[in-house]
Scaffold this motif. Structure first.
Motif, PDB file in Angstrom:
ATOM      1  N   GLY A  85      25.771  38.309  31.847  1.00 37.15           N
ATOM      2  CA  GLY A  85      26.992  38.944  31.364  1.00 37.15           C
ATOM      3  C   GLY A  85      28.134  38.829  32.364  1.00 37.15           C
ATOM      4  O   GLY A  85      28.009  38.199  33.418  1.00 37.15           O
ATOM      5  N   HIS A  86      29.245  39.465  32.012  1.00 36.89           N
ATOM      6  CA  HIS A  86      30.439  39.424  32.867  1.00 36.89           C
ATOM      7  C   HIS A  86      31.364  40.577  32.492  1.00 36.89           C
ATOM      8  O   HIS A  86      31.402  41.018  31.342  1.00 36.89           O
ATOM      9  N   CYS A  87      32.113  41.076  33.488  1.00 37.22           N
ATOM     10  CA  CYS A  87      33.163  42.056  33.219  1.00 37.22           C
ATOM     11  C   CYS A  87      34.259  41.923  34.266  1.00 37.22           C
ATOM     12  O   CYS A  87      34.104  41.198  35.253  1.00 37.22           O
ATOM     13  N   ILE A  88      35.350  42.639  34.079  1.00 35.42           N
ATOM     14  CA  ILE A  88      36.481  42.528  35.001  1.00 35.42           C
ATOM     15  C   ILE A  88      36.237  43.250  36.325  1.00 35.42           C
ATOM     16  O   ILE A  88      37.008  43.095  37.261  1.00 35.42           O
ATOM     17  N   ALA A  89      35.136  44.004  36.436  1.00 29.53           N
ATOM     18  CA  ALA A  89      34.813  44.697  37.688  1.00 29.53           C
ATOM     19  C   ALA A  89      33.930  43.834  38.586  1.00 29.53           C
ATOM     20  O   ALA A  89      33.416  44.319  39.584  1.00 29.53           O
ATOM     21  N   PHE A  90      33.783  42.567  38.253  1.00 27.79           N
ATOM     22  CA  PHE A  90      32.926  41.659  39.028  1.00 27.79           C
ATOM     23  C   PHE A  90      33.316  41.658  40.502  1.00 27.79           C
ATOM     24  O   PHE A  90      34.476  41.557  40.869  1.00 27.79           O
ATOM     25  N   SER A  91      32.298  41.781  41.349  1.00 25.18           N
ATOM     26  CA  SER A  91      32.472  41.746  42.798  1.00 25.18           C
ATOM     27  C   SER A  91      31.373  40.865  43.360  1.00 25.18           C
ATOM     28  O   SER A  91      30.192  41.228  43.303  1.00 25.18           O
TER      29      SER A  91
END
Length: 96
Positions: A85-91
């Motif tokens: 998956g993926h989201c905009i909070a990726f670090s």
């Protein structure tokens, strides 16, 4: 006044201040240890499949791998999380 009496008062005052400071630090540590509520998937635009190479959940420092083939989880996003998956909070995970 007796100097030993003054010294005794100073020690008692110092002990009281130290105890109050310790209690305050203990309360702060207790509050800091409480987990903050996790974010909703929609709020971070989570997707079960990433469209961005190298930015999948299993490459993120917040991802917690599931056991026995189960979906993973995230330290900041609520619910089951796909490793791909993926989201905009990726670090990104730190490089070794």
């Amino acid at each position: 006044m007796d100097s030993s009496h003054d010294e005794g008062r100073r020690k008692a005052l110092r002990a009281g201040v130290t105890a109050a400071a310790g209690l305050g630090l203990a309360l702060l540590a207790t509050r800091a240890g409480a987990q903050a509520p996790k974010l909703d998937k929609a709020a971070v635009k989570y997707m079960d499949a990433s469209a961005v190479e190298g930015k999948e959940c299993d490459d993120c420092s917040q991802f917690v791998e599931g056991t026995g083939g189960a979906a993973g989880s995230c330290r900041i996003v609520a619910g089951a999380i796909s490793p791909k998956g993926h989201c905009i909070a990726f670090s990104p995970k730190p490089r070794r």
